[in-house]
Write a protein that holds these residues in place. Structure first.
Motif, short mmCIF file in Angstrom:
data_model
loop_
_atom_site.label_atom_id
_atom_site.label_comp_id
_atom_site.label_asym_id
_atom_site.label_seq_id
_atom_site.Cartn_x
_atom_site.Cartn_y
_atom_site.Cartn_z
N ALA A 34 0.83 -1.21 0.00
CA ALA A 34 0.00 0.00 0.00
C ALA A 34 0.86 1.26 0.00
CB ALA A 34 -0.93 0.00 1.21
N VAL A 35 1.95 1.23 0.77
CA VAL A 35 2.89 2.37 0.80
C VAL A 35 3.50 2.58 -0.58
CG1 VAL A 35 5.10 3.19 1.71
CG2 VAL A 35 3.40 2.18 3.26
N LEU A 36 3.91 1.49 -1.23
CA LEU A 36 4.51 1.58 -2.56
C LEU A 36 3.51 2.11 -3.58
CD1 LEU A 36 6.53 -1.78 -2.62
CD2 LEU A 36 7.38 0.52 -2.13
N THR A 37 2.26 1.68 -3.48
CA THR A 37 1.22 2.15 -4.39
C THR A 37 1.00 3.65 -4.24
OG1 THR A 37 0.08 0.01 -4.38
CG2 THR A 37 -1.21 1.93 -5.04
N THR A 38 0.95 4.12 -2.99
CA THR A 38 0.78 5.55 -2.73
C THR A 38 1.95 6.33 -3.30
OG1 THR A 38 -0.48 5.11 -0.72
CG2 THR A 38 0.51 7.29 -0.93
N ALA A 39 3.16 5.82 -3.12
CA ALA A 39 4.35 6.49 -3.65
C ALA A 39 4.30 6.57 -5.18
CB ALA A 39 5.61 5.76 -3.20
N ASP A 40 3.88 5.47 -5.82
CA ASP A 40 3.76 5.47 -7.28
C ASP A 40 2.73 6.49 -7.75
OD1 ASP A 40 5.69 3.57 -7.72
OD2 ASP A 40 4.29 1.88 -7.72
N GLU A 41 1.62 6.59 -7.02
CA GLU A 41 0.58 7.56 -7.39
C GLU A 41 1.10 8.99 -7.26
OE1 GLU A 41 -2.55 6.46 -4.77
OE2 GLU A 41 -3.29 4.84 -6.06
N GLU A 42 1.89 9.25 -6.22
CA GLU A 42 2.46 10.58 -6.04
C GLU A 42 3.46 10.90 -7.15
OE1 GLU A 42 4.11 10.57 -2.13
OE2 GLU A 42 2.16 10.78 -1.13
N ILE A 43 4.26 9.91 -7.52
CA ILE A 43 5.23 10.11 -8.61
C ILE A 43 4.50 10.42 -9.91
CG2 ILE A 43 6.92 8.92 -10.07
CD1 ILE A 43 7.84 7.44 -7.53
N THR A 44 3.42 9.67 -10.19
CA THR A 44 2.64 9.91 -11.40
C THR A 44 2.07 11.32 -11.42
OG1 THR A 44 2.06 7.56 -11.57
CG2 THR A 44 0.67 9.12 -12.76
N ALA A 45 1.55 11.77 -10.28
CA ALA A 45 0.98 13.12 -10.20
C ALA A 45 2.05 14.18 -10.42
CB ALA A 45 0.32 13.32 -8.84
N ILE A 46 3.24 13.99 -9.83
CA ILE A 46 4.33 14.95 -9.99
C ILE A 46 4.81 14.97 -11.43
CG2 ILE A 46 6.74 15.41 -9.36
CD1 ILE A 46 6.04 14.33 -6.56
N GLU A 47 4.91 13.80 -12.06
CA GLU A 47 5.33 13.74 -13.46
C GLU A 47 4.33 14.43 -14.37
OE1 GLU A 47 5.84 9.56 -14.05
OE2 GLU A 47 7.99 9.62 -13.55
N SER A 48 3.03 14.31 -14.02
CA SER A 48 2.00 14.98 -14.79
C SER A 48 2.13 16.51 -14.66
CB SER A 48 0.62 14.53 -14.32
OG SER A 48 -0.41 15.19 -15.01
N ASP A 49 2.38 16.98 -13.43
CA ASP A 49 2.58 18.41 -13.21
C ASP A 49 3.81 18.91 -13.95
OD1 ASP A 49 0.35 18.70 -11.66
OD2 ASP A 49 1.40 18.50 -9.74
#
Length: 204
Positions: A165-180
């Protein structure tokens, strides 16, 4: 992924076992020639839709010999795993991969995302390379018989799921930052175009 740092609320020793004890090989062929999406495994992105990723057809016309890989199963091309090409199938309910792939599913005590994250580390890439080099397979492939003997350390199922779950959250944050970041780069490009052509003037 090694137990050197633990999440709050978890303790106890991790248990060393083999991949073969927590997973089983799946080798179901697409004999009925169903129109499953064809996927491929890359070194960095894991599984991708083959046609859209390569922008051309890189697979056979006859897909009856291809292997079916279902959601949350793990697969790798047996002759490229030492390069880090291993993926967790989370694109489709069912898809198909080339016959050269090894496909396996996890047992009830092993979380697929956790196990995949462990196997994706550089430490295991080196283990795969060593196992491939010592394989009796002259084509330089790592088959299930040898792959299943590789050792892995596992915490309890609840701790595995918490780490996943921690890894999934981190991946989601990375995706959001890459989108920004992509958006900001596009805005910069548009602004430069305006400034360098004089369409927008800088106030002095």
């Amino acid at each position: 992924l090694t137990g050197k740092k633990r999440l709050p609320g978890f303790s106890g020793e991790w248990k060393k076992t083999t991949i073969g004890n927590i997973a089983k090989e799946i080798s179901i062929r697409n004999k009925n020639r169903k129109n499953y999406p064809v996927i491929s495994c890359t070194k960095t992105k894991g599984f991708v839709d083959s046609l859209s990723f390569f922008n051309k057809k890189v697979y056979s016309d006859d897909l009856s010999g291809y292997k079916i890989i279902s959601r949350n199963q793990i697969g790798f091309p047996s002759n490229h795993i030492e390069e880090g090409s291993i993926g967790l199938q989370n694109l489709h309910d069912d898809a198909i991969v080339s016959p050269i792939y090894t496909v396996f599913s996890m047992g009830k005590n092993a979380d697929p995302l956790f196990v995949f994250a462990v196997l994706k580390t550089d430490h295991y890439r080196q283990i795969f390379a060593a196992a491939t080099n010592s394989s009796v397979d002259r084509r330089g492939s790592l088959r299930w018989s040898a792959f299943s003997q590789i050792k892995i350390n596992l915490p309890s199922p609840p701790e595995q799921k918490a780490i996943a779950a921690v890894l999934t959250t981190a991946d989601e944050e990375i995706t959001a930052i890459e989108s920004d970041l992509a958006r900001l780069r596009q805005e910069k490009k548009a602004l430069m175009q305006q400034l360098l052509t004089g369409k927008i003037r800088v106030a002095v």
